[in-house]
Design an enzyme around this catalytic site. Structure first.
Site, PDB file in Angstrom:
ATOM      1  N   LYS A  22    -102.254 -45.034 -65.487  1.00 50.73           N
ATOM      2  CA  LYS A  22    -102.306 -46.309 -64.737  1.00 50.73           C
ATOM      3  C   LYS A  22    -103.296 -46.186 -63.580  1.00 50.73           C
ATOM      4  CE  LYS A  22     -99.201 -46.874 -61.376  1.00 50.73           C
ATOM      5  NZ  LYS A  22     -99.663 -47.138 -60.005  1.00 50.73           N
ATOM      6  N   ASN A  23    -103.211 -45.093 -62.828  1.00 49.33           N
ATOM      7  CA  ASN A  23    -104.042 -44.992 -61.627  1.00 49.33           C
ATOM      8  C   ASN A  23    -105.519 -44.793 -61.950  1.00 49.33           C
ATOM      9  OD1 ASN A  23    -101.820 -45.505 -60.124  1.00 49.33           O
ATOM     10  ND2 ASN A  23    -101.484 -43.397 -59.460  1.00 49.33           N
ATOM     11  N   ARG A  95    -101.589 -53.008 -54.115  1.00 48.95           N
ATOM     12  CA  ARG A  95    -102.509 -52.560 -53.080  1.00 48.95           C
ATOM     13  C   ARG A  95    -103.769 -51.901 -53.642  1.00 48.95           C
ATOM     14  NH1 ARG A  95    -100.959 -50.442 -49.082  1.00 48.95           N
ATOM     15  NH2 ARG A  95    -102.788 -49.124 -48.810  1.00 48.95           N
ATOM     16  N   CYS A 119     -96.230 -50.840 -47.492  1.00 49.65           N
ATOM     17  CA  CYS A 119     -95.349 -51.041 -48.644  1.00 49.65           C
ATOM     18  C   CYS A 119     -94.118 -50.196 -48.392  1.00 49.65           C
ATOM     19  CB  CYS A 119     -96.051 -50.623 -49.935  1.00 49.65           C
ATOM     20  SG  CYS A 119     -96.231 -48.856 -50.064  1.00 49.65           S
ATOM     21  N   ARG A 124     -99.621 -47.087 -44.937  1.00 53.11           N
ATOM     22  CA  ARG A 124    -100.754 -47.008 -45.880  1.00 53.11           C
ATOM     23  C   ARG A 124    -101.964 -47.803 -45.369  1.00 53.11           C
ATOM     24  NH1 ARG A 124     -98.618 -47.345 -51.904  1.00 53.11           N
ATOM     25  NH2 ARG A 124    -100.586 -46.266 -52.290  1.00 53.11           N
ATOM     26  N   PRO A 125    -102.522 -47.391 -44.245  1.00 59.98           N
ATOM     27  CA  PRO A 125    -103.711 -48.076 -43.719  1.00 59.98           C
ATOM     28  C   PRO A 125    -104.921 -47.874 -44.638  1.00 59.98           C
ATOM     29  CG  PRO A 125    -103.171 -46.147 -42.399  1.00 59.98           C
ATOM     30  CD  PRO A 125    -102.121 -46.250 -43.449  1.00 59.98           C
ATOM     31  N   VAL A 126    -105.963 -48.644 -44.374  1.00 62.93           N
ATOM     32  CA  VAL A 126    -107.192 -48.523 -45.184  1.00 62.93           C
ATOM     33  C   VAL A 126    -108.385 -48.176 -44.303  1.00 62.93           C
ATOM     34  CG1 VAL A 126    -106.467 -49.998 -47.100  1.00 62.93           C
ATOM     35  CG2 VAL A 126    -107.460 -51.039 -45.040  1.00 62.93           C
ATOM     36  N   ASP A 127    -108.099 -47.614 -43.123  1.00 59.89           N
ATOM     37  CA  ASP A 127    -109.186 -47.330 -42.170  1.00 59.89           C
ATOM     38  C   ASP A 127    -110.254 -46.400 -42.740  1.00 59.89           C
ATOM     39  OD1 ASP A 127    -106.869 -45.554 -42.036  1.00 59.89           O
ATOM     40  OD2 ASP A 127    -108.032 -44.440 -40.560  1.00 59.89           O
ATOM     41  N   GLN A 128    -109.839 -45.473 -43.606  1.00 59.34           N
ATOM     42  CA  GLN A 128    -110.830 -44.529 -44.145  1.00 59.34           C
ATOM     43  C   GLN A 128    -111.782 -45.229 -45.127  1.00 59.34           C
ATOM     44  OE1 GLN A 128    -110.751 -41.150 -42.966  1.00 59.34           O
ATOM     45  NE2 GLN A 128    -109.409 -42.266 -41.566  1.00 59.34           N
ATOM     46  N   ASP A 307     -96.249 -38.292 -56.120  1.00 54.48           N
ATOM     47  CA  ASP A 307     -95.732 -39.239 -57.117  1.00 54.48           C
ATOM     48  C   ASP A 307     -94.697 -38.606 -58.038  1.00 54.48           C
ATOM     49  OD1 ASP A 307     -98.797 -41.154 -57.673  1.00 54.48           O
ATOM     50  OD2 ASP A 307     -97.350 -41.088 -56.038  1.00 54.48           O
ATOM     51  N   ARG A 399     -94.101 -51.705 -63.409  1.00 49.70           N
ATOM     52  CA  ARG A 399     -95.439 -51.719 -62.819  1.00 49.70           C
ATOM     53  C   ARG A 399     -96.253 -50.533 -63.317  1.00 49.70           C
ATOM     54  NH1 ARG A 399     -95.910 -52.405 -56.548  1.00 49.70           N
ATOM     55  NH2 ARG A 399     -98.020 -52.032 -57.313  1.00 49.70           N
TER      56      ARG A 399
HETATM   57  C1  EPZ Z   1    -103.070 -43.228 -54.672  1.00 50.10           C
HETATM   58  O1  EPZ Z   1    -102.772 -44.118 -53.621  1.00 50.10           O
HETATM   59  C2  EPZ Z   1    -102.111 -43.569 -55.795  1.00 50.10           C
HETATM   60  N1  EPZ Z   1    -102.300 -44.962 -56.201  1.00 50.10           N
HETATM   61  C3  EPZ Z   1    -100.675 -43.370 -55.327  1.00 50.10           C
HETATM   62  O2  EPZ Z   1     -99.830 -43.592 -56.450  1.00 50.10           O
HETATM   63  C4  EPZ Z   1    -100.493 -41.926 -54.861  1.00 50.10           C
HETATM   64  O3  EPZ Z   1     -99.193 -41.765 -54.354  1.00 50.10           O
HETATM   65  C5  EPZ Z   1    -101.522 -41.608 -53.773  1.00 50.10           C
HETATM   66  O4  EPZ Z   1    -102.853 -41.865 -54.269  1.00 50.10           O
HETATM   67  C6  EPZ Z   1    -101.458 -40.157 -53.327  1.00 50.10           C
HETATM   68  O5  EPZ Z   1    -101.699 -39.314 -54.429  1.00 50.10           O
HETATM   69  C7  EPZ Z   1    -103.352 -45.300 -56.983  1.00 50.10           C
HETATM   70  O6  EPZ Z   1    -104.205 -44.493 -57.309  1.00 50.10           O
HETATM   71  C8  EPZ Z   1    -103.442 -46.739 -57.391  1.00 50.10           C
HETATM   72  P1  EPZ Z   1    -104.027 -42.146 -50.432  1.00 50.10           P
HETATM   73  P2  EPZ Z   1    -103.769 -44.172 -52.337  1.00 50.10           P
HETATM   74  O7  EPZ Z   1    -105.085 -43.010 -49.843  1.00 50.10           O
HETATM   75  O8  EPZ Z   1    -105.133 -43.790 -52.727  1.00 50.10           O
HETATM   76  C9  EPZ Z   1    -103.269 -42.197 -45.766  1.00 50.10           C
HETATM   77  C10 EPZ Z   1     -98.125 -44.604 -57.684  1.00 50.10           C
HETATM   78  O9  EPZ Z   1     -96.910 -44.458 -57.620  1.00 50.10           O
HETATM   79  N2  EPZ Z   1    -104.437 -43.087 -45.652  1.00 50.10           N
HETATM   80  O10 EPZ Z   1    -104.439 -40.897 -51.141  1.00 50.10           O
HETATM   81  O11 EPZ Z   1    -103.542 -45.476 -51.660  1.00 50.10           O
HETATM   82  C11 EPZ Z   1    -102.108 -42.847 -46.494  1.00 50.10           C
HETATM   83  O12 EPZ Z   1    -101.353 -43.620 -45.593  1.00 50.10           O
HETATM   84  C12 EPZ Z   1     -98.935 -44.711 -56.412  1.00 50.10           C
HETATM   85  O13 EPZ Z   1     -98.796 -44.642 -58.752  1.00 50.10           O
HETATM   86  C13 EPZ Z   1    -104.871 -43.486 -44.399  1.00 50.10           C
HETATM   87  O14 EPZ Z   1    -104.272 -43.132 -43.378  1.00 50.10           O
HETATM   88  O15 EPZ Z   1    -103.157 -43.024 -51.426  1.00 50.10           O
HETATM   89  C14 EPZ Z   1    -101.344 -41.657 -47.008  1.00 50.10           C
HETATM   90  O16 EPZ Z   1    -100.515 -41.159 -45.973  1.00 50.10           O
HETATM   91  C15 EPZ Z   1     -98.040 -44.723 -55.175  1.00 50.10           C
HETATM   92  N3  EPZ Z   1    -105.960 -44.294 -44.294  1.00 50.10           N
HETATM   93  C16 EPZ Z   1    -102.447 -40.633 -47.309  1.00 50.10           C
HETATM   94  O17 EPZ Z   1    -103.599 -41.083 -46.608  1.00 50.10           O
HETATM   95  C17 EPZ Z   1    -106.670 -44.720 -45.399  1.00 50.10           C
HETATM   96  O18 EPZ Z   1    -107.674 -45.435 -45.241  1.00 50.10           O
HETATM   97  C18 EPZ Z   1    -102.806 -40.505 -48.778  1.00 50.10           C
HETATM   98  O19 EPZ Z   1    -102.962 -41.812 -49.292  1.00 50.10           O
HETATM   99  C19 EPZ Z   1    -106.227 -44.290 -46.668  1.00 50.10           C
HETATM  100  C20 EPZ Z   1    -105.111 -43.473 -46.773  1.00 50.10           C
END
Ligand code: EPZ
Length: 419
Positions: A22-23, A95, A119, A124-128, A307, A399
């Site tokens: 899925k991812n 998201r 969520c 889960r910010p998107v600042d990066q 996950d 989902r």
């Molecule tokens: C991906 O989410 C996966 N989703 C998630 O799977 C998975 O849990 C996650 O990676 C971690 O492996 C998809 O690929 C669609 P991250 P993603 O950015 O990319 C912080 C599932 O169940 N962060 O790697 O959104 C964030 O808050 C889902 O299939 C920032 O602070 O996760 C977290 O603490 C759930 N700022 C950490 O980084 C940012 O701009 C890792 O999140 C981005 C992330």
């Protein structure tokens, strides 16, 4: 709302095929936006998140739908993108939609995507993501919850992420594929889904190197062409199905997956005493007499995947000894704990660590699903519990898992869906 009725106690045995990831599929669908042409994705799981992403791509002006000739394939023609805007009601639901931002600003020069918001599992910010696009010259503004990114032409830049972010790495990688010049991503995420996207981008004509390491270099500039790509097997679904075998004292083989995509999970299951065998495209798990407790810390690749945390916790509730499970990736990913406690689990949470003391058996009970992976964990607990467990709100599971009740039933589970 659908719910699952699970009657525990049956050892799960047999062979089942993993669906496509899925991812990986979500990122590849976003990548199709980079192409003034047609992309065909095969081996896709029929899950609600992919329906949502196809709906979003259509809202952007692409022609995107499931392939009438193959229910596990989708065809996306992004030749004409008429409306580079992802509205809140779509992004809120899923998201990962935020991953269209990079491709859209690279393709159209401007994009507006609603900020996903938090969520159940965290802020889960998107600042990066935004930091990466700004490094390529995009002007980013946030106004009333909508992110607008604009750049007449993205140019190569350098971004060092504060933490490994999977979708952040993918978003920037995609934008960089069309930017002029070289982009360097430091502290990139190393997950298999990042590597798979990079491989697909290269086949589309991009020049992406270093994916899978923490330093990715993208040389953009040319246009990309549509390709056909077969999505790899879902490593998290595979881990979930293997634990279903282990937690019920059974013997389960999952096919259609690359075992190297879930090494940390296999190692941890071996540590519990389970017997794991791998083939090039399959994994087999046989339960030990009784699981031994283990300590686990979730971490970005190559660590134990967050996950899989809920699913492993469900199995450790009836281990012969105690376990400590530390969740370091998301700040609120223990919502399954109160539900497992309702089933008789002996768990105490202190900050980011859950202390699980093994009990003889769990007792079936009505439980509530809160997020995709927590729901899967509750189903696993129900499969091992004494009596009947009702898992409510299984739309969470739908989902990300394709017909999971049918797959589990094919292995001997007593589980049925009630509308
Ligand atoms: C991906 O989410 C996966 N989703 C998630 O799977 C998975 O849990 C996650 O990676 C971690 O492996 C998809 O690929 C669609 P991250 P993603 O950015 O990319 C912080 C599932 O169940 N962060 O790697 O959104 C964030 O808050 C889902 O299939 C920032 O602070 O996760 C977290 O603490 C759930 N700022 C950490 O980084 C940012 O701009 C890792 O999140 C981005 C992330």
């Amino acid at each position: 709302m659908d719910r699952f009725l699970v009657r525990g106690g049956m050892p799960l045995c047999g062979e089942v095929a993993a669906s496509g990831s899925k991812n990986s599929a979500l990122a590849l669908m976003a990548a199709a936006l980079l192409v003034q042409g047609t992309t065909r994705l095969r081996n896709l799981p029929r899950v609600r998140d992919l329906d949502a992403m196809l709906e979003l791509l259509r809202a952007l002006g692409a022609e995107a739908d499931w392939d009438p000739a193959d229910e596990h394939a989708a065809v996306i023609d992004a030749s004409r993108l008429t409306r580079p805007e992802a509205p809140y009601d779509v992004v809120r639901k899923m998201r990962a939609s935020f991953m269209v931002l990079g491709p859209l600003v690279a393709r159209c020069g401007v994009a507006r995507v609603s900020e996903p918001g938090g969520c159940a599992i965290g802020v889960r910010p998107v600042d990066q993501h935004l930091k990466g696009l700004e490094a390529m010259g995009a002007k980013v503004s946030l106004d009333h919850g909508v992110v607008e990114a604009s750049a007449p032409r993205l140019r190569g830049g350098r971004v060092a992420f504060d933490m490994a972010t999977v979708n952040g790495t993918q978003n920037v990688m995609m934008a960089a594929s069309l930017a002029d010049g070289e982009t360097v991503i430091e502290n990139a995420a190393r997950e298999p889904e990042v590597v798979e996207l990079a491989n697909a981008l290269c086949r589309m004509g991009a020049d992406v190197r270093g994916a899978g390491s923490d330093r990715v270099v993208v040389r953009g500039g040319g246009s990309l062409r549509g390709v056909e790509h077969r999505v790899s097997g879902d490593r998290i679904e595979t881990g979930t199905l293997l634990i279903a075998g282990v937690v019920t004292g059974g013997d389960v083989t999952v096919t259609g997956v690359d075992p190297s995509h879930l090494e940390a999970v296999l190692d941890k299951l071996r540590e519990t005493g389970a017997d794991l065998e791998t083939r090039p495209d399959a994994v087999r798990a046989r339960a030990a007499e009784r699981l031994a407790g283990v300590n686990v810390v979730t971490a970005p690749w190559p660590g134990f995947p967050t996950d899989m945390q809920a699913q492993l916790m469900a199995a450790l509730c009836t281990a012969s000894s105690s376990s400590v499970i530390s969740e370091t990736v998301f700040e609120n990913r223990f919502m399954h704990v109160p539900e497992l406690q309702r089933m008789g689990a002996d768990i105490s949470v202190e900050g980011r660590a859950a202390h699980v003391r093994g009990v003889e058996r769990l007792a079936g009970a009505p439980v509530m699903a809160t997020d995709l992976r927590a729901s899967a964990g509750l189903v696993l607990a129900g499969l091992a519990a004494e009596g009947e467990t009702t898992v409510n709100r299984v739309y969470h599971i739908d989902r990300g898992y394709e017909r999971i009740e049918e797959k589990l039933r094919s292995l001997g589970a007593d589980i049925r869906r009630e509308r």
